[in-house]
Design a protein around this motif. Structure first.
Motif, mmCIF file in Angstrom:
data_model
loop_
_atom_site.group_PDB
_atom_site.id
_atom_site.type_symbol
_atom_site.label_atom_id
_atom_site.label_comp_id
_atom_site.label_asym_id
_atom_site.label_seq_id
_atom_site.Cartn_x
_atom_site.Cartn_y
_atom_site.Cartn_z
ATOM 1 N N TYR A 111 -7.335 105.622 3.065
ATOM 2 C CA TYR A 111 -8.002 104.789 3.355
ATOM 3 C C TYR A 111 -8.698 103.660 2.825
ATOM 4 O O TYR A 111 -9.110 103.521 1.136
ATOM 5 C CB TYR A 111 -9.448 105.324 3.745
ATOM 6 C CG TYR A 111 -9.321 107.379 4.826
ATOM 7 C CD1 TYR A 111 -9.903 106.508 6.950
ATOM 8 C CD2 TYR A 111 -9.020 108.274 4.768
ATOM 9 C CE1 TYR A 111 -9.418 106.890 7.555
ATOM 10 C CE2 TYR A 111 -9.318 108.979 6.093
ATOM 11 C CZ TYR A 111 -8.883 109.031 6.871
ATOM 12 O OH TYR A 111 -9.161 109.699 8.273
ATOM 13 N N ALA A 112 -8.247 102.351 3.322
ATOM 14 C CA ALA A 112 -8.295 101.057 2.918
ATOM 15 C C ALA A 112 -9.943 101.074 2.398
ATOM 16 O O ALA A 112 -10.190 100.246 1.014
ATOM 17 C CB ALA A 112 -7.924 100.267 3.645
ATOM 18 N N LYS A 113 -10.838 101.234 3.280
ATOM 19 C CA LYS A 113 -12.119 101.146 3.132
ATOM 20 C C LYS A 113 -13.100 102.802 3.374
ATOM 21 O O LYS A 113 -12.896 102.906 4.748
ATOM 22 C CB LYS A 113 -12.689 100.262 3.218
ATOM 23 C CG LYS A 113 -14.278 100.258 3.492
ATOM 24 C CD LYS A 113 -15.102 98.356 3.605
ATOM 25 C CE LYS A 113 -15.904 98.342 3.631
ATOM 26 N NZ LYS A 113 -16.534 96.836 3.989
ATOM 27 N N LEU A 114 -13.723 103.355 2.889
ATOM 28 C CA LEU A 114 -15.201 104.194 3.651
ATOM 29 C C LEU A 114 -16.771 103.678 3.436
ATOM 30 O O LEU A 114 -16.907 102.834 2.274
ATOM 31 C CB LEU A 114 -14.840 105.542 2.159
ATOM 32 C CG LEU A 114 -13.010 106.673 2.316
ATOM 33 C CD1 LEU A 114 -13.250 107.381 1.821
ATOM 34 C CD2 LEU A 114 -12.569 106.750 4.104
ATOM 35 N N ASP A 115 -17.030 104.388 4.097
ATOM 36 C CA ASP A 115 -18.347 103.644 3.727
ATOM 37 C C ASP A 115 -19.460 104.470 3.056
ATOM 38 O O ASP A 115 -20.524 104.720 2.770
ATOM 39 C CB ASP A 115 -19.228 103.618 5.549
ATOM 40 C CG ASP A 115 -18.996 105.201 5.911
ATOM 41 O OD1 ASP A 115 -18.413 106.064 5.575
ATOM 42 O OD2 ASP A 115 -20.115 105.167 6.878
ATOM 43 N N TYR A 116 -18.808 105.580 2.412
ATOM 44 C CA TYR A 116 -19.214 106.691 1.131
ATOM 45 C C TYR A 116 -18.651 106.791 -0.693
ATOM 46 O O TYR A 116 -17.726 106.172 0.028
ATOM 47 C CB TYR A 116 -20.001 107.889 1.407
ATOM 48 C CG TYR A 116 -18.399 108.576 1.994
ATOM 49 C CD1 TYR A 116 -18.081 109.837 0.924
ATOM 50 C CD2 TYR A 116 -17.789 108.079 2.932
ATOM 51 C CE1 TYR A 116 -16.743 109.719 1.246
ATOM 52 C CE2 TYR A 116 -16.546 110.021 3.501
ATOM 53 C CZ TYR A 116 -16.363 110.074 2.109
ATOM 54 O OH TYR A 116 -15.044 111.284 2.257
ATOM 55 N N ASP A 117 -19.467 107.045 -1.010
ATOM 56 C CA ASP A 117 -18.443 107.197 -2.146
ATOM 57 C C ASP A 117 -18.479 108.301 -2.337
ATOM 58 O O ASP A 117 -19.873 109.033 -2.920
ATOM 59 C CB ASP A 117 -18.674 106.095 -3.594
ATOM 60 C CG ASP A 117 -17.584 106.294 -4.848
ATOM 61 O OD1 ASP A 117 -17.924 107.781 -5.296
ATOM 62 O OD2 ASP A 117 -16.859 105.488 -4.780
ATOM 63 N N LEU A 118 -17.793 109.368 -2.933
ATOM 64 C CA LEU A 118 -17.776 110.865 -3.317
ATOM 65 C C LEU A 118 -18.546 111.668 -4.120
ATOM 66 O O LEU A 118 -19.420 112.291 -4.610
ATOM 67 C CB LEU A 118 -16.524 111.595 -3.565
ATOM 68 C CG LEU A 118 -16.394 113.360 -3.458
ATOM 69 C CD1 LEU A 118 -17.088 113.800 -1.926
ATOM 70 C CD2 LEU A 118 -15.001 113.523 -3.977
ATOM 71 N N GLU A 119 -18.626 110.046 -5.725
ATOM 72 C CA GLU A 119 -19.525 110.305 -6.995
ATOM 73 C C GLU A 119 -19.770 109.980 -7.252
ATOM 74 O O GLU A 119 -20.882 110.375 -8.193
ATOM 75 C CB GLU A 119 -18.076 110.552 -7.906
ATOM 76 C CG GLU A 119 -16.498 110.931 -8.273
ATOM 77 C CD GLU A 119 -15.953 110.720 -9.354
ATOM 78 O OE1 GLU A 119 -15.826 111.796 -10.316
ATOM 79 O OE2 GLU A 119 -15.596 109.815 -8.830
ATOM 80 N N ARG A 120 -20.418 108.794 -6.326
ATOM 81 C CA ARG A 120 -21.709 108.228 -6.605
ATOM 82 C C ARG A 120 -22.741 108.786 -5.989
ATOM 83 O O ARG A 120 -23.796 108.801 -5.687
ATOM 84 C CB ARG A 120 -21.331 106.519 -6.242
ATOM 85 C CG ARG A 120 -22.733 105.054 -6.200
ATOM 86 C CD ARG A 120 -22.170 104.459 -5.409
ATOM 87 N NE ARG A 120 -22.481 104.347 -4.099
ATOM 88 C CZ ARG A 120 -21.174 103.477 -3.534
ATOM 89 N NH1 ARG A 120 -20.426 102.703 -3.820
ATOM 90 N NH2 ARG A 120 -21.473 103.763 -1.884
ATOM 91 N N ASP A 121 -22.478 108.737 -4.451
ATOM 92 C CA ASP A 121 -23.338 108.869 -3.081
ATOM 93 C C ASP A 121 -23.207 111.150 -2.937
ATOM 94 O O ASP A 121 -24.099 111.167 -2.877
ATOM 95 C CB ASP A 121 -22.896 108.895 -1.494
ATOM 96 C CG ASP A 121 -23.060 107.065 -2.006
ATOM 97 O OD1 ASP A 121 -23.587 106.568 -2.764
ATOM 98 O OD2 ASP A 121 -21.945 106.363 -1.596
#
Length: 331
Positions: free
Chosen positions: A111-121
């Motif tokens: 995906y070009a953009k996700l509204d979350y970050d797996l490692e950050r959130d």
């Protein structure tokens, strides 16, 4: 000092000791009190898919062991990323968990953009199941006695067959792309909103085949509604010993597994995280859960905390390379 004073002094010491013990007991009880109310587990795919196949038995055993319900909240869509976004934005109060899958280590590169970050959130808690992918076909649509005859047909008839997936960017999708790369064939991809709907359309004959997690296909393989031609990896599944593995079929590098793990929103209380890991581990090791895992050809990896985090980083690196090689992208 009189005998009376000595008596009072001892009583005072006794009272202090008793009070200290009570406080310590209260602290221990407080630390081990989670959960005090129902816990919600967000499952980012519709009911009936591979994630559900493990989430619901886990829920039943967790609820039985803790006395507090583990509620499954199915939030399907966008290849599992919609539910992941909901989980990432949930209050980090210790009462929301997220059961993600291998798909979530693929999505960042699709995906070009996700509204979350797996490692950050999200904080990884425990890896609960690892299942090999299986190539299944609708036996009424695909007349193949075995993998060899199937592959011969696909090579002679490019774009004749299609395969369903749990959505763009999921392991089902990338397993198909990897298969096409390694066999130099072409099969049309049909994305769904989850493995459950894709599998139902496969059974109904609306799609020809699927690269599915063995967990969600197992029941239908046993019933004959779908036919298994190959499991990925270098060994056969104990649950389906008659189905050959990709290594023995001339595809030694075709290794795709569907794994499932549990995360918590970043910032969730450490106490709740630790207890969640403890209770989930207990639930997965019950006789009831072991029977479900075995029946679906799954292993319980029991990787927690830093181990699970390290596993995720390896998967992210692997899938970034597969996505790049396949050229697959989603908006």
């Amino acid at each position: 000092m009189t005998v009376f004073d000595l008596h009072m002094d001892r009583r005072g010491v006794l009272k202090l000791a008793t009070s200290a013990a009570a406080l310590a007991s209260g602290a221990v009880q407080s630390q081990s009190s989670w959960p005090t109310k129902p816990v919600t587990m967000i499952v980012p795919f519709p009911a009936g898919g591979g994630t559900d196949a493990f989430a619901r038995p886990l829920s039943a055993q967790f609820s039985r062991l803790t006395g507090k319900q583990l509620i499954i909240d199915n939030r399907g869509g966008a290849g599992g990323t919609l539910g992941a976004g909901v989980a990432a934005k949930s209050a980090p109060d210790g009462y929301t968990l997220f059961m993600g899958a291998v798909h979530h280590t693929i999505a960042p590169f699709m995906y070009a953009k996700l509204d979350y970050d797996l490692e950050r959130d999200l904080t990884p808690l425990i890896l609960v199941a690892n299942v090999p992918q299986v190539l299944v076909v609708n036996p009424k649509k695909v007349d193949a006695a075995d993998f060899k005859t199937f592959l011969e047909f696909v090579k002679k008839n490019p774009a004749r067959l299609n395969y369903g997936s749990a959505g763009g960017g999921t392991s089902h999708h990338l397993a198909g792309e990897l298969f096409k790369l390694q066999t130099k064939t072409f099969i049309t991809h049909i994305p769904y909103r989850g493995a459950g709907p894709a599998l139902q359309d496969l059974i109904a004959g609306n799609v020809d085949m699927m690269f599915d997690g063995l967990g969600s296909s197992a029941t239908h393989i046993k019933s004959g509604r779908v036919k298994a031609l190959m499991v990925s990896g270098n060994k056969r599944s104990p649950a389906f010993p008659d189905v050959p593995c990709s290594a023995e079929l001339g595809l030694p590098d075709y290794t795709v597994s569907t794994w499932y793990g549990v995360w918590a929103p970043k910032g969730s209380p450490a106490e709740a995280q630790a207890r969640a890991v403890e209770e989930i581990r207990k639930a997965c090791q019950t006789d009831e859960a072991k029977a479900v895992w075995a029946g679906q050809g799954a292993e319980f990896p029991n990787l927690t905390g830093a181990q699970f985090d390290a596993f995720i980083k390896v998967e992210l690196k692997k899938w970034s390379q597969v996505v790049k090689a396949s050229g697959a992208k989603l908006d």
